[in-house]
Write an enzyme that holds these catalytic residues in place. Sequence first.
Site, PDB file in Angstrom:
ATOM      1  N   THR A  25       0.813  -1.093  -0.038  1.00  0.00           N
ATOM      2  CA  THR A  25      -0.035  -0.156  -0.037  1.00  0.00           C
ATOM      3  C   THR A  25       0.778   1.414   0.005  1.00  0.00           C
ATOM      4  OG1 THR A  25      -0.160  -0.259   2.534  1.00  0.00           O
ATOM      5  CG2 THR A  25      -2.027  -1.023   1.027  1.00  0.00           C
ATOM      6  N   ILE A  38       8.008  -4.954   8.800  1.00  0.00           N
ATOM      7  CA  ILE A  38       8.081  -4.495   7.408  1.00  0.00           C
ATOM      8  C   ILE A  38       7.604  -3.007   7.624  1.00  0.00           C
ATOM      9  CG2 ILE A  38       6.491  -4.706   5.331  1.00  0.00           C
ATOM     10  CD1 ILE A  38       6.373  -7.567   5.467  1.00  0.00           C
ATOM     11  N   ARG A  41      -6.744   0.874   7.904  1.00  0.00           N
ATOM     12  CA  ARG A  41      -6.892   0.946   6.497  1.00  0.00           C
ATOM     13  C   ARG A  41      -8.063   0.034   5.835  1.00  0.00           C
ATOM     14  NH1 ARG A  41      -3.054   2.796   3.011  1.00  0.00           N
ATOM     15  NH2 ARG A  41      -1.273   3.935   3.819  1.00  0.00           N
ATOM     16  N   TYR A  52      -1.784  -9.925   6.129  1.00  0.00           N
ATOM     17  CA  TYR A  52      -1.653  -8.545   6.447  1.00  0.00           C
ATOM     18  C   TYR A  52      -2.808  -7.956   7.076  1.00  0.00           C
ATOM     19  CZ  TYR A  52      -0.092  -3.502   5.898  1.00  0.00           C
ATOM     20  OH  TYR A  52       0.111  -2.182   6.018  1.00  0.00           O
ATOM     21  N   TYR A  99     -13.142  -2.554   3.011  1.00  0.00           N
ATOM     22  CA  TYR A  99     -14.427  -2.100   2.739  1.00  0.00           C
ATOM     23  C   TYR A  99     -15.464  -2.886   3.111  1.00  0.00           C
ATOM     24  CZ  TYR A  99     -18.008   0.921   0.658  1.00  0.00           C
ATOM     25  OH  TYR A  99     -19.178   1.757   0.564  1.00  0.00           O
ATOM     26  N   LYS A 148       1.981  -9.904   9.182  1.00  0.00           N
ATOM     27  CA  LYS A 148       2.357  -8.447   9.211  1.00  0.00           C
ATOM     28  C   LYS A 148       1.141  -7.905   9.907  1.00  0.00           C
ATOM     29  CE  LYS A 148       3.266  -4.007   7.045  1.00  0.00           C
ATOM     30  NZ  LYS A 148       3.335  -3.318   5.611  1.00  0.00           N
TER      31      LYS A 148
END
Length: 290
Positions: free
Chosen positions: A46, A205, A139, A134, A109, A163
């Site tokens: 991202t 990360i 987000r 992840y 979303y 992550k």
Amino acid sequence: MSILKGVGVALVTPFNEDLSVDFDSLTNLVEYNIENGTNYLVVLGTTAEAATLSAEEKKQVIDHIIKVNNKRLPLVLGIGGNNTLEVKNQIEETDLSSFEAILSVSPYYNKPNQEGLYQHYKVLASTGKKIIIYNVPSRTGQNIEADTTIRLAKEFSNLFLIKEAAPNILQYFDILRKKPEGFSLVSGDDEYALPVTLAGGDGVISVIGQAYPKEFSTMVQLALNGKVKEAYEIHNKLVEITRLIFAEGNPCGVKVILTEKGIIKNYLRLPLVAASEGLYAKIKAEMTTI
């Protein structure tokens, strides 16, 4: 044992003034990180503004990084989305011969429940590819709870690493405490990188790491070696600038640092915009303290 240990960096995508991909600056960024101790590179995460890149641009960025890296560091490729079957097909259709693993963000979303998140990664695991889960609720709008991560880790050996970027550090500790042998956790939050590594994580990360690869990699290596005091000395120097780079969203802050270091130019694609003058000045001032 995974070779994805230490500091991986989620590379930005540099742009020219006309917002075309700046491949010369991308070369600079890769070389800068290889030369200064980064352990592995994450391509098209991202932070790379991947959502704004066309399919052809993504292919060009991938090919360019593979060429510049020239097998010097392990590579991880970001492939994620909120259409499970489309993500599965993309993983199966992509040439992954140059990559150690896929980094796949949880569906955003849609906000699936825990069973939906489990089923999503179960489908991705069916590809047989090595996949990094992840979790970044800020987000995606939905948290992968620790019990769901542990369930996936126990059932699918190719889901070998997470992550983790939940806002609650206790969630990291729960995963580290309950995880099966062979499953790893890295921090997806730069400010949590040190305490999570000291608690048994395999590093981070990172976003800030690509701007300060020598400092960040040294800090994480000290943590992996149990040298707590020395590691925290570096951590404390980087806390303020780490907070500043996320003040107006990612990656506008880290692009300021990379611009000031002469590695890239300070351009982003809409809907993201460059850091405000005020934030730019604060970041530039904080850089003088490091």
